[in-house]
Scaffold this motif. Sequence first.
Motif, mmCIF file in Angstrom:
data_model
loop_
_atom_site.group_PDB
_atom_site.id
_atom_site.type_symbol
_atom_site.label_atom_id
_atom_site.label_comp_id
_atom_site.label_asym_id
_atom_site.label_seq_id
_atom_site.Cartn_x
_atom_site.Cartn_y
_atom_site.Cartn_z
ATOM 1 N N HIS A 52 -69.622 -9.909 4.088
ATOM 2 C CA HIS A 52 -69.770 -8.489 4.422
ATOM 3 C C HIS A 52 -70.760 -7.887 3.440
ATOM 4 O O HIS A 52 -70.703 -8.163 2.252
ATOM 5 C CB HIS A 52 -68.420 -7.761 4.328
ATOM 6 N N HIS A 124 -60.643 -3.007 0.258
ATOM 7 C CA HIS A 124 -61.408 -2.490 1.388
ATOM 8 C C HIS A 124 -61.619 -3.551 2.487
ATOM 9 O O HIS A 124 -60.652 -4.029 3.059
ATOM 10 C CB HIS A 124 -62.727 -1.898 0.869
ATOM 11 N N HIS A 125 -62.882 -3.943 2.772
ATOM 12 C CA HIS A 125 -63.119 -4.800 3.936
ATOM 13 C C HIS A 125 -62.509 -6.198 3.803
ATOM 14 O O HIS A 125 -62.512 -6.953 4.771
ATOM 15 C CB HIS A 125 -64.614 -4.884 4.290
ATOM 16 N N GLU A 190 -65.178 5.512 3.694
ATOM 17 C CA GLU A 190 -64.920 5.015 5.043
ATOM 18 C C GLU A 190 -63.401 4.927 5.233
ATOM 19 O O GLU A 190 -62.685 4.537 4.307
ATOM 20 C CB GLU A 190 -65.536 3.617 5.198
ATOM 21 N N HIS A 234 -65.612 1.748 0.132
ATOM 22 C CA HIS A 234 -66.759 1.277 0.921
ATOM 23 C C HIS A 234 -68.046 1.244 0.101
ATOM 24 O O HIS A 234 -68.808 0.284 0.178
ATOM 25 C CB HIS A 234 -66.953 2.168 2.154
HETATM 26 ZN ZN LIG Z 1 -66.737 -0.506 4.465
#
Ligand SMILES: [Zn+2]
Length: 258
Positions: A52, A124-125, A190, A234
């Motif tokens: 990512h 997060h991601h 985000e 983010h």
């Molecule tokens: Zn993000």
Amino acid sequence: MDLFFCVSLWKRAATRLFHIAMILTCLSVCTVFDACRSTNEKAHVLIVTGGHDYDREEFKRLLDALPVTYEHVEHPHAHAMLKAGVIAKYDVVLLYDMPPEIPEEAQSDFVAMLEQGKGLVVLHHALGSYPRWPEYTNIAGGKYHFSQWVKDSTVCPPSEYAHDMTFQIRVADKNHPVTKGVSDFQIIDETYNRIETLPSVHPLLVTDEPSSCPLIAWTNSYRKARVVTILSGHDEKAWQNPSFQKILTQAILWTAKR
Ligand SMILES: [Zn+2]
């Protein structure tokens, strides 16, 4: 003759006692030294990225601002770092990655690392990592669903995200070591919505923001490991937020059992 024998016995006993005392002294000094070392040294963190995109320069600025020491590994080299002999020198693994797949050998290494009590922070991601490895949901305490999923015979829509939302985060547990000293705060970040969270997780941060799921951060326990999952983070707008930095730092220290 008898007197000489008695003196000789006494000397031998005294020598043995002296040796035992020396060994005990060495052992206690080593134990004290190890205890001092483990509490005074900064937590050593393995940062894992890859799968990512993110702003590398600003993320490094965040990591450098944390009161920890760290090394950074990127996929596809990260799974080799989870092996027992390699991961031993780290206190915590901080995941900021999102790889789609994990080989079976790496799955075993991942679980074994947590069985040993290694700390884990899912940032997060990283909640979206390994969508086809069900055990990762049990580890992170939740899952970002990239497609429709079924819960209790009900079809649920895929998870969603919304960028650059300004919203309020409330501390759900003010007494937890991860949130201690943090007041409710505003963040630009985000948001994730319609994610799955396991009922067993312990809520740390919550929000009423409509574009977000109610839970923003939680703790989970997996085998002997402490796990903290934080949905925030983010980009630098979140990374530079002092409350975010404090929570991330305290998450690292708590999962490291400091
Ligand atoms: Zn993000």
